[in-house]
Scaffold this active site. Structure first.
Site, mmCIF file in Angstrom:
data_model
loop_
_atom_site.group_PDB
_atom_site.id
_atom_site.type_symbol
_atom_site.label_atom_id
_atom_site.label_comp_id
_atom_site.label_asym_id
_atom_site.label_seq_id
_atom_site.Cartn_x
_atom_site.Cartn_y
_atom_site.Cartn_z
ATOM 1 C CD GLU A 87 -2.948 -1.065 2.337
ATOM 2 O OE1 GLU A 87 -2.487 -0.619 3.414
ATOM 3 O OE2 GLU A 87 -4.081 -1.558 2.225
ATOM 4 C CD GLU A 118 4.142 -20.380 12.492
ATOM 5 O OE1 GLU A 118 4.207 -20.172 13.709
ATOM 6 O OE2 GLU A 118 3.154 -20.116 11.791
#
Length: 305
Positions: A87, A118
């Site tokens: 963004e 992870e």
């Protein structure tokens, strides 16, 4: 369940007594329970602001020196980083790659969970291999123990980068790898362990504030207007005209003419309108001011006196 080395659960994994009957109440009451938990997030984020202010200033300084910001996370945390990095480009006209998001499991893990990614410290180290001394590495881990983030931050720290941890665990083991810790102590989730709720909301707020404040410090706004906005579609081109009109008091026709004269460069067009400089002179003044319209305008007015 996420535990530390002593077998203690992260606060985000523990049961929330306020929502223990969430599966028995009517839907409106269920939503009110979720909303009441969400309402505590802003207070948790507010507690980070003194440290965040320091991080913002240090980050802005590093970006001025050619650095980049790297986000590292897994699951919901990683996706928040991907969203913020994406963004910044259209909102502030930032160069692609100025903010880089690294997600455990790669791009595929953004759309679907890739279990086990992870847990691999080595993947984090590999992802951070491109981090340089001038860069900023931000680790995102609600639990504060994610091995992928540990690998990334330790590698970035070894490279001499500025390291930051965003976590919801006051006992985060990852703090050992961070120069600064942004602790959003959001407590137990409405659904135990579902860190896509309050913890992720807190991370979104922190990254929104971090990237926005850094862009403001770098002169990517004028007042509260997005003057670095690129006119990449019809909606954004209309917004460019509106911004020029609001910032300068010009008519729509004047704004369109000036924007066209400046080849669609909104910051240049606004500086021309506010200073009276022709585009060539305004462009060199803007470059000398590091892209800040306020500083460029002050310089132009100083030369005129």
């Amino acid at each position: 369940m996420t535990e530390d080395s002593n077998g203690r659960l992260s606060p985000t994994e523990t049961r929330n007594h306020r929502t223990s009957e969430i599966d028995t109440v009517p839907t409106l009451a269920l939503l009110r329970l979720l909303n009441a938990e969400d309402a505590t997030v802003a207070t948790a984020v507010a507690a980070t602001l003194p440290v965040l202010a320091t991080v913002v200033d240090l980050t802005a300084s590093r970006l001025r020196s050619g650095g980049r910001v790297h986000y590292f996370g897994a699951g919901s945390s990683g996706r928040i980083g991907v969203l913020d990095a994406a963004e910044v480009v259209p909102t502030f006209g930032a160069a692609p790659g100025l903010f880089v998001a690294h997600h455990a499991g790669g791009q595929d893990a953004v759309e679907r969970a890739i279990e086990g990614a992870e847990d691999r410290n080595s993947l984090g180290r590999s992802a951070a291999a491109q981090v340089r001394t001038v860069d900023v590495a931000v680790g995102l881990s609600a639990s504060g123990h994610t091995p992928y983030v540990a690998g990334a931050l330790s590698s970035a720290q070894a490279a001499g980068a500025l390291t930051v941890l965003v976590t919801s665990n006051p006992a985060a083991s990852l703090a050992a790898h961070a120069d600064y810790v942004l602790l959003t102590d959001t407590g137990p989730e409405a659904i135990a362990g579902s860190t896509r709720l309050k913890a992720a909301t807190a991370q979104k707020m922190v990254l929104n504030s971090l990237s926005t404040a850094v862009m403001v410090r770098l002169g990517r706004t004028y007042s509260n207007l997005m003057v670095s906005l690129a006119g990449s579609n019809s909606k954004l081109r209309r917004r460019q005209i509106t911004i020029l009109m609001e910032a300068s008091g010009a008519t729509e026709a004047q704004a369109r003419d000036e924007l066209a004269r400046c080849d669609g460069d909104l910051r240049l067009a606004l500086l021309c309108m506010l200073s009276g400089l022709p585009p060539a002179d305004a462009a060199s003044t803007l470059v000398a001011a590091g892209g800040s319209i306020r500083e460029a305008l002050a310089a132009a007015r100083g030369r005129a006196t």
